[in-house]
Motif scaffolding. Structure first.
Motif, PDB file in Angstrom:
ATOM      1  N   ASP A   1       0.820  -1.334   0.015  1.00 52.88           N
ATOM      2  CA  ASP A   1      -0.183   0.057   0.129  1.00 52.88           C
ATOM      3  C   ASP A   1       1.009   1.263   0.003  1.00 52.88           C
ATOM      4  OD1 ASP A   1       0.063   1.000   3.128  1.00 52.88           O
ATOM      5  OD2 ASP A   1      -0.022  -1.054   3.042  1.00 52.88           O
ATOM      6  N   ILE A   2       0.334   2.197  -0.187  1.00 54.64           N
ATOM      7  CA  ILE A   2       1.195   3.560  -0.627  1.00 54.64           C
ATOM      8  C   ILE A   2       1.738   3.888   0.849  1.00 54.64           C
ATOM      9  CG2 ILE A   2       0.837   5.873  -1.197  1.00 54.64           C
ATOM     10  CD1 ILE A   2      -1.757   5.500  -2.594  1.00 54.64           C
ATOM     11  N   ARG A   3       1.148   4.046   1.686  1.00 53.11           N
ATOM     12  CA  ARG A   3       1.854   4.338   3.289  1.00 53.11           C
ATOM     13  C   ARG A   3       3.005   3.447   3.411  1.00 53.11           C
ATOM     14  NH1 ARG A   3       1.186   2.943   8.740  1.00 53.11           N
ATOM     15  NH2 ARG A   3       1.604   4.761  10.067  1.00 53.11           N
ATOM     16  N   THR A   4       2.978   2.125   3.349  1.00 55.18           N
ATOM     17  CA  THR A   4       3.926   1.252   3.446  1.00 55.18           C
ATOM     18  C   THR A   4       5.154   1.318   2.641  1.00 55.18           C
ATOM     19  OG1 THR A   4       2.285  -0.400   4.380  1.00 55.18           O
ATOM     20  CG2 THR A   4       4.639  -1.196   3.894  1.00 55.18           C
ATOM     21  N   SER A   5       4.884   1.582   1.449  1.00 50.89           N
ATOM     22  CA  SER A   5       5.958   1.705   0.104  1.00 50.89           C
ATOM     23  C   SER A   5       6.597   2.992   0.573  1.00 50.89           C
ATOM     24  CB  SER A   5       5.143   1.926  -1.158  1.00 50.89           C
ATOM     25  OG  SER A   5       4.230   2.798  -1.145  1.00 50.89           O
ATOM     26  N   LYS A   6       6.152   4.117   1.018  1.00 48.21           N
ATOM     27  CA  LYS A   6       6.775   5.273   1.320  1.00 48.21           C
ATOM     28  C   LYS A   6       7.800   5.109   2.629  1.00 48.21           C
ATOM     29  CE  LYS A   6       3.414   8.412  -0.645  1.00 48.21           C
ATOM     30  NZ  LYS A   6       2.558   9.822  -0.145  1.00 48.21           N
ATOM     31  N   ILE A   7       7.322   4.474   3.402  1.00 48.02           N
ATOM     32  CA  ILE A   7       7.953   4.078   4.716  1.00 48.02           C
ATOM     33  C   ILE A   7       8.995   3.544   4.456  1.00 48.02           C
ATOM     34  CG2 ILE A   7       7.964   3.094   6.968  1.00 48.02           C
ATOM     35  CD1 ILE A   7       5.065   3.846   7.377  1.00 48.02           C
ATOM     36  N   LEU A   8       8.931   2.128   3.535  1.00 47.09           N
ATOM     37  CA  LEU A   8       9.918   1.577   3.250  1.00 47.09           C
ATOM     38  C   LEU A   8      11.288   2.285   2.298  1.00 47.09           C
ATOM     39  CD1 LEU A   8       7.959  -1.865   2.348  1.00 47.09           C
ATOM     40  CD2 LEU A   8       9.415  -1.393   4.429  1.00 47.09           C
ATOM     41  N   LEU A   9      10.721   3.126   1.428  1.00 49.09           N
ATOM     42  CA  LEU A   9      11.658   3.872   0.615  1.00 49.09           C
ATOM     43  C   LEU A   9      12.293   4.688   1.490  1.00 49.09           C
ATOM     44  CD1 LEU A   9       9.622   4.883  -2.476  1.00 49.09           C
ATOM     45  CD2 LEU A   9      11.668   3.486  -2.210  1.00 49.09           C
ATOM     46  N   VAL A  10      12.047   5.434   2.571  1.00 49.74           N
ATOM     47  CA  VAL A  10      12.652   6.232   3.553  1.00 49.74           C
ATOM     48  C   VAL A  10      13.703   5.478   4.229  1.00 49.74           C
ATOM     49  CG1 VAL A  10      12.265   7.735   5.394  1.00 49.74           C
ATOM     50  CG2 VAL A  10      10.750   7.889   3.644  1.00 49.74           C
ATOM     51  N   VAL A  11      13.087   4.145   4.791  1.00 48.99           N
ATOM     52  CA  VAL A  11      14.067   3.296   5.468  1.00 48.99           C
ATOM     53  C   VAL A  11      15.304   3.015   4.708  1.00 48.99           C
ATOM     54  CG1 VAL A  11      14.224   1.039   6.785  1.00 48.99           C
ATOM     55  CG2 VAL A  11      12.451   2.586   7.166  1.00 48.99           C
ATOM     56  N   VAL A  12      15.073   2.715   3.469  1.00 48.64           N
ATOM     57  CA  VAL A  12      15.924   2.133   2.394  1.00 48.64           C
ATOM     58  C   VAL A  12      17.120   3.327   2.229  1.00 48.64           C
ATOM     59  CG1 VAL A  12      16.394   1.445  -0.043  1.00 48.64           C
ATOM     60  CG2 VAL A  12      14.902   0.315   1.267  1.00 48.64           C
ATOM     61  N   ILE A  13      16.476   4.538   2.042  1.00 53.08           N
ATOM     62  CA  ILE A  13      17.487   5.736   1.895  1.00 53.08           C
ATOM     63  C   ILE A  13      18.252   6.055   3.077  1.00 53.08           C
ATOM     64  CG2 ILE A  13      17.549   7.893   1.100  1.00 53.08           C
ATOM     65  CD1 ILE A  13      17.036   6.126  -1.155  1.00 53.08           C
ATOM     66  N   ALA A  14      17.516   5.856   4.573  1.00 50.19           N
ATOM     67  CA  ALA A  14      18.243   6.139   5.589  1.00 50.19           C
ATOM     68  C   ALA A  14      19.493   4.992   5.828  1.00 50.19           C
ATOM     69  CB  ALA A  14      17.034   6.135   6.613  1.00 50.19           C
ATOM     70  N   LEU A  15      19.059   3.974   5.598  1.00 50.27           N
ATOM     71  CA  LEU A  15      20.102   2.946   5.854  1.00 50.27           C
ATOM     72  C   LEU A  15      21.281   3.002   4.707  1.00 50.27           C
ATOM     73  CD1 LEU A  15      17.769  -0.188   6.349  1.00 50.27           C
ATOM     74  CD2 LEU A  15      19.366   0.938   8.254  1.00 50.27           C
ATOM     75  N   HIS A  16      20.744   3.394   3.559  1.00 47.17           N
ATOM     76  CA  HIS A  16      21.902   3.894   2.655  1.00 47.17           C
ATOM     77  C   HIS A  16      22.811   4.951   3.144  1.00 47.17           C
ATOM     78  CE1 HIS A  16      23.919   2.588  -0.955  1.00 47.17           C
ATOM     79  NE2 HIS A  16      24.003   3.760  -1.373  1.00 47.17           N
ATOM     80  N   ALA A  17      22.140   6.066   3.445  1.00 48.96           N
ATOM     81  CA  ALA A  17      22.866   7.119   4.119  1.00 48.96           C
ATOM     82  C   ALA A  17      23.725   6.672   5.161  1.00 48.96           C
ATOM     83  CB  ALA A  17      21.851   8.286   4.549  1.00 48.96           C
ATOM     84  N   GLY A  18      23.260   5.907   6.148  1.00 45.03           N
ATOM     85  CA  GLY A  18      24.111   5.435   7.128  1.00 45.03           C
ATOM     86  C   GLY A  18      25.229   4.780   6.800  1.00 45.03           C
ATOM     87  N   LEU A  19      25.215   3.984   5.729  1.00 43.97           N
ATOM     88  CA  LEU A  19      26.314   3.274   5.154  1.00 43.97           C
ATOM     89  C   LEU A  19      27.256   4.090   4.605  1.00 43.97           C
ATOM     90  CD1 LEU A  19      27.849   0.848   3.944  1.00 43.97           C
ATOM     91  CD2 LEU A  19      26.779   1.147   1.783  1.00 43.97           C
ATOM     92  N   ALA A  20      26.792   5.249   3.811  1.00 43.79           N
ATOM     93  CA  ALA A  20      27.961   6.320   3.386  1.00 43.79           C
ATOM     94  C   ALA A  20      28.499   6.968   4.706  1.00 43.79           C
ATOM     95  CB  ALA A  20      27.008   7.440   2.616  1.00 43.79           C
ATOM     96  N   ILE A  21      27.792   7.474   5.579  1.00 47.89           N
ATOM     97  CA  ILE A  21      28.414   8.114   6.969  1.00 47.89           C
ATOM     98  C   ILE A  21      29.505   7.283   7.553  1.00 47.89           C
ATOM     99  CG2 ILE A  21      27.837   9.155   8.979  1.00 47.89           C
ATOM    100  CD1 ILE A  21      25.270   9.862   7.925  1.00 47.89           C
ATOM    101  N   ALA A  22      29.206   5.957   7.633  1.00 50.53           N
ATOM    102  CA  ALA A  22      29.937   5.044   8.228  1.00 50.53           C
ATOM    103  C   ALA A  22      31.400   4.748   7.298  1.00 50.53           C
ATOM    104  CB  ALA A  22      29.084   3.604   8.313  1.00 50.53           C
ATOM    105  N   ILE A  23      31.398   4.931   6.387  1.00 47.60           N
ATOM    106  CA  ILE A  23      32.670   4.745   5.411  1.00 47.60           C
ATOM    107  C   ILE A  23      33.189   5.896   5.375  1.00 47.60           C
ATOM    108  CG2 ILE A  23      33.234   4.924   3.137  1.00 47.60           C
ATOM    109  CD1 ILE A  23      31.152   3.151   2.149  1.00 47.60           C
TER     110      ILE A  23
END
Length: 296
Positions: A237-259
């Motif tokens: 559903d729309i709400r779940t897909s938006k939350i998952l997209l935000v989580v995916v981008i946030a985790l990827h940002a965490g990877l970049a910051i950790a590097i």
């Protein structure tokens, strides 16, 4: 001369000469069972043949499937690509022209993701060590920090293979039928390709350049993930897909910051600034880098 009580008929001439035929050596008598349906046996099908079906499909029973799961052929199908195909997928990851799932053509592999992740780990260790060496020049004897290698392996391998499992499990929890574990791993694995050139140039002694390089790597890989995961996440559903997209981008940002923090935070001072305890001439890190590279 044919009698129904016999299975073998021998034609003997008038003189009884059998020539060179020796009944004891050349003839064997067997009881006939052609009319007995109980004696007819069928050759069983090779239950292991389904183990080599492409895509891991199996037509065996549950017992055969367990043997198939623990066989090498089950895992070999995940590496069923050649060098040209891996190079084509790497090119499609750096210069995306179509959805990467279409590039995979229903045959996601783990060969490319594994070697890309391994290359990133090695380069992060080497360039992180160079960055530390430049930071410690003129202070004391430099000691190699091999925890950088274990840290890089844990960070990259964990992100590449654990996060997709969590994403796939979440999509299955919300009833998405388009989720595929191998495709998720392939997406994350090939998304790491941009970190190879980023890691090669992020040991610069100029701190602002390191931030720019890591930011570019994050933007390119995050856009790649967003573009290819959006159709999959939209199955919910729309709400779940938006939350998952935000989580995916946030985790990827965490990877970049950790590097950036774990491997390239040592060049935090601008050129021209001297360290405490440096000589009075005030040599900056750029000069020390040149001396290291061109030292005889």
């Amino acid at each position: 001369m044919a009698n129904r009580g016999y299975d073998v008929v021998v034609d003997v001439d008038a003189e009884g000469d059998l020539g060179h035929t020796d009944l004891q050596e050349d003839l064997e008598f067997h009881s006939s069972n052609f009319e007995d349906p109980q004696s007819r046996t069928k050759i069983p099908a090779d239950s292991s043949s389904a183990s080599f079906l492409p895509g891991g499909s199996s037509r065996n029973t549950s017992g055969s499937s367990k043997r198939f799961l623990w066989s090498l052929s089950f895992y070999a199908q995940f590496f069923d690509v050649d060098t040209n195909e891996v190079a084509r997928r790497c090119t499609a990851a750096i210069f995306p022209r179509a959805n990467f799932l279409d590039v995979l053509e229903g045959n996601p592999d783990l060969y490319g993701p594994f070697w890309i992740a391994t290359t990133v780990v090695v380069i992060l260790f080497l360039t992180g060590t160079i960055s530390q060496y430049l930071d410690h020049q003129g202070k004391e004897h430099f000691a190699y920090d091999f925890t950088l290698l274990s840290g890089a392996a844990g960070l990259i391998y964990g992100y590449t293979f654990v996060i997709p499992i969590g994403l796939w499990g979440t999509l299955k929890w919300f009833g998405s039928e388009s989720a595929n574990l191998l495709e998720c791993m392939a997406l994350y694995g090939y998304a790491n390709l941009i970190w190879i050139p980023v890691a090669l140039i992020s040991w610069s002694p100029i701190s602002i350049l390191n931030y720019v390089f890591v930011a570019v790597g994050f933007a390119v890989s995050a856009l790649f993930l967003f573009r290819n995961l959006y159709p999959v996440l939209s199955a919910t559903d729309i709400r779940t897909s938006k939350i998952l997209l935000v989580v995916v981008i946030a985790l990827h940002a965490g990877l970049a910051i950790a590097i950036k923090i774990l491997f390239f935070a040592h060049g935090g001072k601008q050129p021209g600034q001297s360290h405490d305890g440096d000589h009075a001439d005030g040599d900056d890190k750029g000069d020390r880098m040149l001396r290291m590279l061109f030292r005889a």
